[in-house]
Write a protein that holds these residues in place. Structure first.
Motif, PDB file in Angstrom:
ATOM      1  N   THR A 187     -35.693 -10.953 -29.777  1.00 28.45           N
ATOM      2  CA  THR A 187     -36.477 -12.186 -29.810  1.00 28.45           C
ATOM      3  C   THR A 187     -37.204 -12.297 -31.145  1.00 28.45           C
ATOM      4  OG1 THR A 187     -38.488 -11.178 -28.914  1.00 28.45           O
ATOM      5  CG2 THR A 187     -36.892 -12.044 -27.320  1.00 28.45           C
ATOM      6  N   ALA A 188     -37.757 -13.467 -31.381  1.00 28.22           N
ATOM      7  CA  ALA A 188     -38.665 -13.657 -32.517  1.00 28.22           C
ATOM      8  C   ALA A 188     -40.041 -13.100 -32.158  1.00 28.22           C
ATOM      9  CB  ALA A 188     -38.765 -15.138 -32.856  1.00 28.22           C
ATOM     10  N   ASP A 189     -40.841 -12.855 -33.187  1.00 35.09           N
ATOM     11  CA  ASP A 189     -42.206 -12.367 -32.994  1.00 35.09           C
ATOM     12  C   ASP A 189     -43.141 -13.565 -32.928  1.00 35.09           C
ATOM     13  OD1 ASP A 189     -44.671 -11.205 -33.009  1.00 35.09           O
ATOM     14  OD2 ASP A 189     -44.345  -9.963 -34.789  1.00 35.09           O
ATOM     15  N   VAL A 190     -43.648 -13.829 -31.721  1.00 30.93           N
ATOM     16  CA  VAL A 190     -44.589 -14.939 -31.546  1.00 30.93           C
ATOM     17  C   VAL A 190     -45.941 -14.432 -31.068  1.00 30.93           C
ATOM     18  CG1 VAL A 190     -42.782 -16.648 -31.156  1.00 30.93           C
ATOM     19  CG2 VAL A 190     -43.704 -15.359 -29.212  1.00 30.93           C
ATOM     20  N   GLY A 191     -46.176 -13.124 -31.245  1.00 28.09           N
ATOM     21  CA  GLY A 191     -47.488 -12.573 -30.935  1.00 28.09           C
ATOM     22  C   GLY A 191     -47.685 -12.135 -29.503  1.00 28.09           C
ATOM     23  N   ARG A 192     -46.608 -12.052 -28.716  1.00 23.12           N
ATOM     24  CA  ARG A 192     -46.723 -11.599 -27.325  1.00 23.12           C
ATOM     25  C   ARG A 192     -45.693 -10.480 -27.096  1.00 23.12           C
ATOM     26  NH1 ARG A 192     -46.178 -17.145 -26.539  1.00 23.12           N
ATOM     27  NH2 ARG A 192     -44.234 -16.813 -25.391  1.00 23.12           N
ATOM     28  N   PRO A 193     -45.947  -9.286 -27.626  1.00 21.27           N
ATOM     29  CA  PRO A 193     -44.921  -8.230 -27.625  1.00 21.27           C
ATOM     30  C   PRO A 193     -44.415  -7.853 -26.238  1.00 21.27           C
ATOM     31  CG  PRO A 193     -47.071  -7.371 -28.284  1.00 21.27           C
ATOM     32  CD  PRO A 193     -47.183  -8.850 -28.300  1.00 21.27           C
ATOM     33  N   GLU A 194     -45.287  -7.797 -25.239  1.00 24.61           N
ATOM     34  CA  GLU A 194     -44.826  -7.417 -23.898  1.00 24.61           C
ATOM     35  C   GLU A 194     -43.918  -8.488 -23.313  1.00 24.61           C
ATOM     36  OE1 GLU A 194     -46.598  -6.073 -19.521  1.00 24.61           O
ATOM     37  OE2 GLU A 194     -47.936  -6.247 -21.254  1.00 24.61           O
ATOM     38  N   ASP A 195     -44.313  -9.753 -23.464  1.00 26.28           N
ATOM     39  CA  ASP A 195     -43.475 -10.848 -22.972  1.00 26.28           C
ATOM     40  C   ASP A 195     -42.145 -10.893 -23.723  1.00 26.28           C
ATOM     41  OD1 ASP A 195     -45.453 -11.549 -21.209  1.00 26.28           O
ATOM     42  OD2 ASP A 195     -46.269 -13.155 -22.473  1.00 26.28           O
TER      43      ASP A 195
END
Length: 415
Positions: free
Chosen positions: A348-356
């Motif tokens: 995935t892309a990094d959107v600031g929600r690593p667990e999700d």
């Protein structure tokens, strides 16, 4: 009769030169052709019932795949490197399903010319000293004992090695899947009742029995498979008592080299200009977001096939119907590459929600594995894992970069 026990079966799969048969000191044999590249696998599949403090919990269907390769010859034997992969549930309603990759770790140890494993510490191999045979020629009914080291795991990931004693009896020659095989009955008890601080931190005691039917190739002396009927009671340090009863199947096999060039040619023939073949893994980061659907590159673990333009519903693991024809073609091609494990990796892309991000990437990789299974790929060949945003191919500061990072990768493994 004083027996000098030697782990011959495993060595015959490894040696690149002639060795004496485990069953006769006078005959010589060549190693199996598939193992001439010095690679082999040990696959263990567990299927057992679990009770906790007397209450039935369910069935455990798990798999451990150990993949090894000789790297360097030393005076005492060889340095061996490899990987150990622990897979999650491998069955659903009694049928095989694609398995989640729960853990993967690198392995390194020394393998002596007598078959002894050293310098492994609390790492793999899981069983050290199994199987072990006497050097003398065997007769039906012969009995012997040999030490066996077992790698055990605690509930929090703790590890230790227990040394037990295995007893063997030679049963004789019987047919096995079209070839002559030698059959053995093997038994060992697993026992521990405290006294080692390293183990006592997670395990109070364990007792159990293992009754094993072992099959060995009569021509080469290489182990083929074993069925281990097990019953164990684990008394953990947190006061839980876990009972396991069922069986494990163990398979040994040599690993022929991966025909990377042949696979690349198959992709080119089937997908044409939609395929880009890269020889350097680092060059993937320099690819622009263009019309190519598939990017193929060699990696240390195998051949990476990146699907750049698979589209899912936003924040879901639902593949859009417009991309399903690509999977039809892909499944058709993968059927032409039998006997290779395929690791489906979601990114995935990094959107600031690593667990999700991690969870979503795992759900999407499972969805692709399930789609391939529906199209006729044996689910036992399929493993999946979610990588999240941990392995970006482009900057996440732009939408075009984030689009490149949202991808599915099929890793056609060396084993």
């Amino acid at each position: 009769m004083k027996l000098k026990v030697i782990l011959r079966g495993l060595l015959i799969m490894l040696l690149l030169f002639s060795v004496h048969s485990v069953f006769s000191q006078s005959s010589e044999t060549q190693p199996a052709g598939e193992a001439e590249n010095g690679r082999w696998t040990v696959t263990t599949r567990w299927d057992y019932r679990v009770r906790e403090n007397g209450r039935y919990i369910g069935y455990a269907n798990r798999e451990l795949r150990e993949v090894y390769e000789k790297q360097e010859e030393i005076p005492a034997g060889w340095i061996v490197n490899g990987d150990a992969r622990l897979l999650g549930t491998t069955k659903k309603n009694g049928m095989p399903v694609a398995a989640r990759l729960e853990k993967s770790e690198s392995v390194s140890f020394s393998l002596g010319r007598s078959g002894a494993v050293t310098d492994a510490g609390n790492g793999f191999p899981r069983l050290r000293g199994f199987p072990t045979f006497p050097e003398e020629e065997l007769q039906v009914g012969d009995y012997w004992e040999a030490p066996l080291d077992i790698l055990i795991f605690g509930p929090r990931g703790d590890r230790a090695v227990l040394t037990q004693t295995a007893s063997y009896m030679y049963i004789g020659i019987q047919p096995y899947m079209g070839r002559d095989a030698r059959y053995f009955e093997v038994q060992w008890a697993i026992r521990y009742r405290g006294s080692n601080p390293e183990i006592d931190s997670f395990l109070n005691q364990v007792e159990g029995s293992h009754k094993v039917s072992l099959v060995v190739d009569a021509q080469t002396g290489s182990p083929i498979m074993a069925r281990d009927n097990l019953k164990e009671n684990w008394h953990w340090a947190d006061s839980r008592i876990e009972t396991r009863e069922g069986f494990a199947l163990i398979f040994w096999d040599g690993v022929p080299p991966l025909d990377s060039n042949g696979i690349k040619e198959k992709f080119k023939n089937r997908f044409g200009d939609k395929v880009v073949i890269e020889s350097d893994f680092d060059e993937l980061k320099n690819l622009n977001d263009n019309s190519e659907d598939i990017v193929i590159t060699d990696t240390p673990r195998g051949l990476s096939v990146t699907l750049k333009n698979l589209h899912f519903q936003p924040d879901l693991a639902l593949l859009l119907s417009e991309d399903k024809p690509l999977l039809d073609e892909l499944a058709g091609l993968l059927k032409e590459i039998p006997d290779r494990t395929i690791l489906v990796r979601g990114h995935t892309a990094d959107v600031g929600r690593p667990e999700d991000e991690k969870n979503l990437s795992e759900e999407r990789s499972k969805a692709i594995a399930d789609e391939l299974s529906l199209r006729g790929i044996d689910p036992r060949r399929l493993i999946y894992e979610g990588v999240g945003s941990e392995e970006p191919q482009a900057s996440n500061d732009s939408e075009s970069g984030r689009k490149q990072n949202r991808r599915v990768e099929l890793l056609i493994l060396e084993d």
